[in-house]
Design an enzyme around this catalytic site. Structure first.
Site, short mmCIF file in Angstrom:
data_model
loop_
_atom_site.label_atom_id
_atom_site.label_comp_id
_atom_site.label_asym_id
_atom_site.label_seq_id
_atom_site.Cartn_x
_atom_site.Cartn_y
_atom_site.Cartn_z
N SER A 189 0.80 -1.14 -0.06
CA SER A 189 0.15 0.08 0.05
C SER A 189 0.89 1.21 -0.06
O SER A 189 1.80 1.46 -1.00
CB SER A 189 -1.16 0.04 1.21
OG SER A 189 -1.90 0.96 1.22
N ASP A 341 -9.87 -2.98 -5.94
CA ASP A 341 -9.21 -1.99 -5.01
C ASP A 341 -8.75 -0.68 -5.83
O ASP A 341 -8.45 -0.90 -7.05
CB ASP A 341 -7.56 -2.92 -4.80
CG ASP A 341 -6.62 -2.16 -3.94
OD1 ASP A 341 -6.90 -0.82 -3.83
OD2 ASP A 341 -5.41 -2.44 -4.03
N HIS A 371 -8.23 -4.50 -1.04
CA HIS A 371 -7.02 -4.12 -0.64
C HIS A 371 -7.04 -4.32 0.65
O HIS A 371 -7.85 -4.26 1.72
CB HIS A 371 -7.26 -2.34 -0.62
CG HIS A 371 -6.12 -1.51 -0.49
ND1 HIS A 371 -4.85 -1.56 -1.22
CD2 HIS A 371 -5.69 -1.13 0.79
CE1 HIS A 371 -3.99 -0.88 -0.79
NE2 HIS A 371 -4.40 -0.65 0.40
#
Ligand SMILES: *[C@@H]1O[C@H](CO)[C@@H](O)[C@H](O)[C@H]1NC(C)=O
Ligand SMILES: *[C@@H]1O[C@H](CO)[C@@H](O)[C@H](O)[C@H]1NC(C)=O
Ligand SMILES: *[C@@H]1O[C@H](CO)[C@@H](O)[C@H](O)[C@H]1NC(C)=O
Length: 401
Positions: A189, A341, A371
């Site tokens: 991320s 995502d 995600h």
């Protein structure tokens, strides 16, 4: 008493409401995902309320909850785990106990959390880094860089650079028995974004004599320039990470002024003089056909924000938006993307751009991916998807580092 009952009742109603929010059909363990998603949405709502009445900043409630999950450095029969500092930055080091004839590979892991949350001490990441150390016989470092809002851009980036500068010295690599030709930087991320920018710096800066062998980016964010790419349109409301939540948190790395996330929601945040960057993140040219679907390309709108944020032009927030000459020296790359995502297309576009300049890329796309799944690999809430992602990442390292 009456007040508490009322709050409890309202929370139950909200939970029931959120839990029936539709999620994509192909998602594995849908009820677990719904429960996690509802918990995140309720936390967001409470965080917004607490902020509105002036009790806490938006990120504080998330931060309090996540800190409950931090672990101690506990060694086991195979791995020594230590919390130490490199150049004054806290790192958690995983050192294999077994003596080896040969030098070891090393992995530096940069955790996610929108630049404002999280730690390498969270249970799931502790397990991940421990398993990496064990399976590869590698030295693994989790970096606890300083977080926004307290420390604003580029502090988090610079902390990770400082740790690498320190670690990549010949004498330090030798101290831990690390092979200078087998070092990888990884991140998930926002940590994937930092890892990608640090990899660009190390590979292109002659000051770094020891270069990276690999970078591994797990559902990374890779640009802040265009906030209306297809994956952000399709997954605006999650599951797990909504566009609004991502922006409200991540913007705290730059400012506490709410007009920035509001402008970013509408793709109206870039300052005048940034149009030359658009072609470097143009999904209409960089995305594979199947992900463009029926979306129509629209350019970000310039000059609406006052004051404007020049940091938004900095390639350290948009490693996707550098020219080819800065990409071609990048090492062997692993990128994992998830279908459901908002950050999916950042990863897909980086795959295209790296392949276009001849960088060797391994790409795994999770058709049923969401995600943040990698953060759910330990009880009480673990997702099979998270465990699959963990195993795919570690397998790739075993085969390539
Ligand atoms: C240590 O490694 C051995 C051999 O691979 C394994 O059997 C054992 O379960 C490991 N211990 C831990 C705590 O992971
Ligand atoms: C983006 O790509 C589309 C399609 O290739 C093109 O028409 C448009 O001019 C591009 N825009 C920018 C700013 O690069
Ligand atoms: C690429 O970007 C760098 C730094 O921004 C610049 O010095 C260089 O001239 C650029 N190269 C090309 C081919 O545009």
């Amino acid at each position: 008493m009456g007040y508490k009952t009322l709050c409890f009742g309202l929370t139950c109603i909200l939970f029931a409401y959120y839990i029936y929010t539709p999620i994509p059909k192909n998602i594995e363990e849908p009820w677990k995902v719904r429960i996690i998603d509802a918990a995140i949405k309720i936390t967001s709502l409470m965080a917004t309320l607490l902020e509105k009445i002036g009790l806490k900043r938006f990120d504080e409630l998330f931060s309090i909850i996540m800190k409950l999950d931090y672990t101690q450095p506990i060694s086991d029969e195979n791995i020594t785990v230590m919390d130490i500092t490199f150049s004054d930055i806290p790192v958690r080091m995983y050192l294999p106990k077994r003596k080896r004839e040969n030098l070891r590979p090393a992995v530096i892991f940069v955790h996610g959390g929108a630049f404002v949350l999280g730690s390498c001490k969270m249970t799931a990441l502790d397990l991940l880094n421990r398993q990496t150390a064990k399976n590869l016989g590698a030295v693994v470092l989790g970096v606890d860089y300083r977080l926004g809002h307290q420390y604003q851009f580029p502090v988090a980036h610079e902390d990770v650079v400082s740790v690498l500068k320190f670690f990549l010295q010949d004498k330090i690599l030798a101290k831990y028995g690390v092979d200078p030709t087998r070092v990888c930087i990884s991140g998930d991320s926002a940590g994937g974004l930092i890892a990608a920018t640090v990899a660009q710096l190390i590979q292109n800066d002659p000051e770094f004599k020891n270069k990276l062998k690999a970078q591994a980016l797990i559902y990374p964010g890779l640009q802040v320039i265009d906030t209306s790419i297809p994956s952000q349109r399709e997954n605006e409301h999650g599951p797990l990470l909504s566009k609004k939540l991502a922006l409200e948190l991540a913007c705290l790395y730059l400012t506490q002024d709410k007009t920035l996330p509001q402008a970013m929601m509408k793709n109206q945040h870039m300052p005048h003089g940034s149009r030359h960057l658009f072609k470097l993140v143009n999904w209409s040219t960089l995305l594979p056909e199947e992900y463009k679907r029926n979306h129509v390309y629209t350019e970000p709108i310039l000059g609406r924000l006052n004051p404007s944020y020049s940091a938004l032009l900095d390639s350290r927030l948009s490693p996707l938006a550098v020219n080819d000459s800065q990409l071609q020296n990048l090492p062997l790359t692993y990128i994992l993307t998830c279908q459901h995502d908002i950050l999916r297309d950042d990863g897909l576009m980086y795959v295209s751009r790296l392949q276009n300049v001849g960088v060797k890329v391994s790409h795994d796309h999770m058709e049923d991916g969401i995600h943040g799944a990698l953060s759910f690999t330990a009880s009480p809430v673990y997702l099979q998807l998270g465990i699959r992602i963990k195993d795919m990442y570690i397998n790739w390292l075993e085969e390539n580092l």
